[in-house]
Design an enzyme around this catalytic site. Structure first.
Site, PDB file in Angstrom:
ATOM      1  N   ASN A  13      10.071  24.123  16.484  1.00 34.06           N
ATOM      2  CA  ASN A  13       9.385  24.063  17.784  1.00 34.06           C
ATOM      3  C   ASN A  13       7.997  24.664  17.698  1.00 34.06           C
ATOM      4  O   ASN A  13       7.730  25.512  16.842  1.00 34.06           O
ATOM      5  CB  ASN A  13      10.124  24.905  18.843  1.00 34.06           C
ATOM      6  CG  ASN A  13      11.500  24.372  19.166  1.00 34.06           C
ATOM      7  OD1 ASN A  13      11.794  23.198  18.984  1.00 34.06           O
ATOM      8  ND2 ASN A  13      12.366  25.256  19.660  1.00 34.06           N
ATOM      9  N   MET A  14       7.155  24.259  18.645  1.00 37.58           N
ATOM     10  CA  MET A  14       5.928  25.016  18.887  1.00 37.58           C
ATOM     11  C   MET A  14       6.213  25.893  20.107  1.00 37.58           C
ATOM     12  O   MET A  14       6.646  25.397  21.148  1.00 37.58           O
ATOM     13  CB  MET A  14       4.746  24.078  19.172  1.00 37.58           C
ATOM     14  CG  MET A  14       3.434  24.812  19.357  1.00 37.58           C
ATOM     15  SD  MET A  14       2.954  25.778  17.891  1.00 37.58           S
ATOM     16  CE  MET A  14       2.074  24.560  16.939  1.00 37.58           C
ATOM     17  N   ALA A  44      13.409  26.804  12.117  1.00 36.64           N
ATOM     18  CA  ALA A  44      12.192  27.131  11.356  1.00 36.64           C
ATOM     19  C   ALA A  44      12.015  28.645  11.241  1.00 36.64           C
ATOM     20  O   ALA A  44      11.611  29.153  10.189  1.00 36.64           O
ATOM     21  CB  ALA A  44      10.976  26.491  12.032  1.00 36.64           C
ATOM     22  N   ALA A 211      19.076  46.342  20.065  1.00 39.55           N
ATOM     23  CA  ALA A 211      18.656  47.594  19.415  1.00 39.55           C
ATOM     24  C   ALA A 211      19.835  48.404  18.881  1.00 39.55           C
ATOM     25  O   ALA A 211      19.675  49.225  17.979  1.00 39.55           O
ATOM     26  CB  ALA A 211      17.856  48.422  20.414  1.00 39.55           C
ATOM     27  N   GLY A 239      16.839  37.783  16.375  1.00 41.55           N
ATOM     28  CA  GLY A 239      18.105  37.237  15.874  1.00 41.55           C
ATOM     29  C   GLY A 239      17.864  36.292  14.698  1.00 41.55           C
ATOM     30  O   GLY A 239      18.628  36.274  13.731  1.00 41.55           O
ATOM     31  N   ASP A 240      16.796  35.515  14.785  1.00 45.37           N
ATOM     32  CA  ASP A 240      16.490  34.584  13.685  1.00 45.37           C
ATOM     33  C   ASP A 240      16.151  35.348  12.412  1.00 45.37           C
ATOM     34  O   ASP A 240      16.561  34.966  11.313  1.00 45.37           O
ATOM     35  CB  ASP A 240      15.309  33.681  14.081  1.00 45.37           C
ATOM     36  CG  ASP A 240      15.643  32.820  15.286  1.00 45.37           C
ATOM     37  OD1 ASP A 240      16.832  32.479  15.457  1.00 45.37           O
ATOM     38  OD2 ASP A 240      14.726  32.499  16.062  1.00 45.37           O
ATOM     39  N   GLY A 275       5.384  37.211  18.884  1.00 47.52           N
ATOM     40  CA  GLY A 275       5.668  35.917  18.251  1.00 47.52           C
ATOM     41  C   GLY A 275       6.888  36.021  17.365  1.00 47.52           C
ATOM     42  O   GLY A 275       7.143  37.056  16.750  1.00 47.52           O
TER      43      GLY A 275
HETATM   44  O1  RIB Z   1      15.006  32.353  18.750  1.00 46.17           O
HETATM   45  C1  RIB Z   1      13.695  32.226  19.201  1.00 46.17           C
HETATM   46  C2  RIB Z   1      13.308  30.780  19.264  1.00 46.17           C
HETATM   47  O2  RIB Z   1      14.079  30.142  20.255  1.00 46.17           O
HETATM   48  C3  RIB Z   1      11.880  30.518  19.660  1.00 46.17           C
HETATM   49  O3  RIB Z   1      11.002  30.501  18.562  1.00 46.17           O
HETATM   50  C4  RIB Z   1      11.953  29.215  20.412  1.00 46.17           C
HETATM   51  O4  RIB Z   1      11.323  28.146  19.771  1.00 46.17           O
HETATM   52  C5  RIB Z   1      13.435  28.954  20.632  1.00 46.17           C
HETATM   53  O5  RIB Z   1      13.890  27.979  19.806  1.00 46.17           O
END
Ligand code: RIB
Length: 298
Positions: A13-14, A44, A211, A239-240, A275
């Site tokens: 995604n953007m 991504a 946290a 989380g990513d 970000g």
């Molecule tokens: O987990 C965060 C992501 O969730 C963001 O970058 C946004 O694109 C959504 O997919």
């Protein structure tokens, strides 16, 4: 030592990120502070997290034939991620996420666009790359049949399957049986297991608790692996980052508890910048934070 090989199958995604002192009420317009276009998407983001930590990362996904799509592909290439299996789609736009960041927290609306064009047949064509991976890392921002196909191909080849079930939806038991590790937050855990026998899948759960850290079940007992204290700017992508780092750590043979600690440290560093991907750390930065914590200097 051989680099971990991780295949991420998921969204690109953007992110359209607005920061504001507070979120507007229903029907209200407020003036915000800043606006940024930042690469995102759970797939991504997890790919970038793993690549920065030194893994060989293969991305399977889809973008539209538009400026965002071109930019995001170039961005993934700059992050040294293999993009041969990112499908260009002409009849819909690249996925976008509208994100409001306020008081260190966020609210997100995702418009999936091209991400929803991924079909099981697309995944089938990537069997070779999935088969040679150490970990197959999945989320739920692409259609469920594509996720199910990816999990079953990975399982067929003995590849470790990590599913980050976000955004959450009730999941079929047949999918969870193919998954080795599930990484929901507490809210997502309740949704995905809603119609299932939760006890049956408890040993697969690594529950992220912000946290506080993460909790797992070890020898039938709950164990909490605490988070690291850092100044929080933006939790988007925490989380990513955890998932990407967990995949790298497990690929390197770390035990689950140590891998969770590594993931917690990576996620802590990520939330110190605005970000999803901006603050994702290198391996040296993660190890430095873990050492500093041991020495009691953080
Ligand atoms: O987990 C965060 C992501 O969730 C963001 O970058 C946004 O694109 C959504 O997919």
């Amino acid at each position: 030592m051989k680099k971990p090989v991780i295949t991420v199958i998921g969204s690109i995604n953007m992110d359209l990120v607005a920061t504001a002192k507070r979120v507007p009420e229903q029907g209200e317009t407020i003036l915000g502070e800043t606006f940024h276009l930042i690469p995102g998407g759970k797939g991504a983001n997890q790919a970038v997290a793993a690549a920065r930590l030194g893994a060989e990362v293969h991305m399977i996904g889809a973008v539209g034939a538009d400026a965002f799509g071109t930019e995001l592909i170039q961005h993934l290439e700059r992050e040294r991620i293999f993009i041969d299996n990112v499908k260009p789609v002409t009849d819909t736009g690249t996925g976008v996420a509208m994100i409001v960041v306020s008081e260190g927290d966020n609210r997100i609306i995702v418009i999936p666009g091209a991400n929803h064009a991924l079909r099981p047949e697309d995944i089938e064509q990537c069997e070779e790359v999935i088969a040679k991976s150490d970990v197959c890392l999945l989320q739920l921002e692409i259609p469920l049949p594509a996720v199910e196909k990816a999990a079953s191909l990975a399982k067929k080849h003995g590849v470790l399957v990590i599913l980050n079930p976000a955004p959450a939806q009730p999941l079929p038991a047949s999918l969870l049986e193919q998954v080795d590790i599930l990484t929901p937050n507490e809210h997502e855990r309740d949704i995905i297991l809603k119609e299932l026998d939760a006890v049956k899948f408890a040993h697969k759960l690594v529950v992220t608790e912000g946290a506080r850290g993460v909790s797992i079940v070890k020898d039938g007992q709950p164990v909490v692996i605490p988070g690291f204290r850092v100044p929080v700017v933006d939790t988007t992508g925490a989380g990513d980052t955890f998932n990407g780092a967990l995949a790298v750590a497990l690929s390197k043979g770390m035990a689950l508890e140590d891998a969770c600690r590594f993931g917690n440290a990576a996620a802590a560093l990520a939330v110190t910048k605005l970000g999803a991907q901006t603050g994702m750390p290198t391996e040296a930065e993660v190890l430095a934070l873990i050492e500093a914590e041991k020495g009691g200097t953080k």
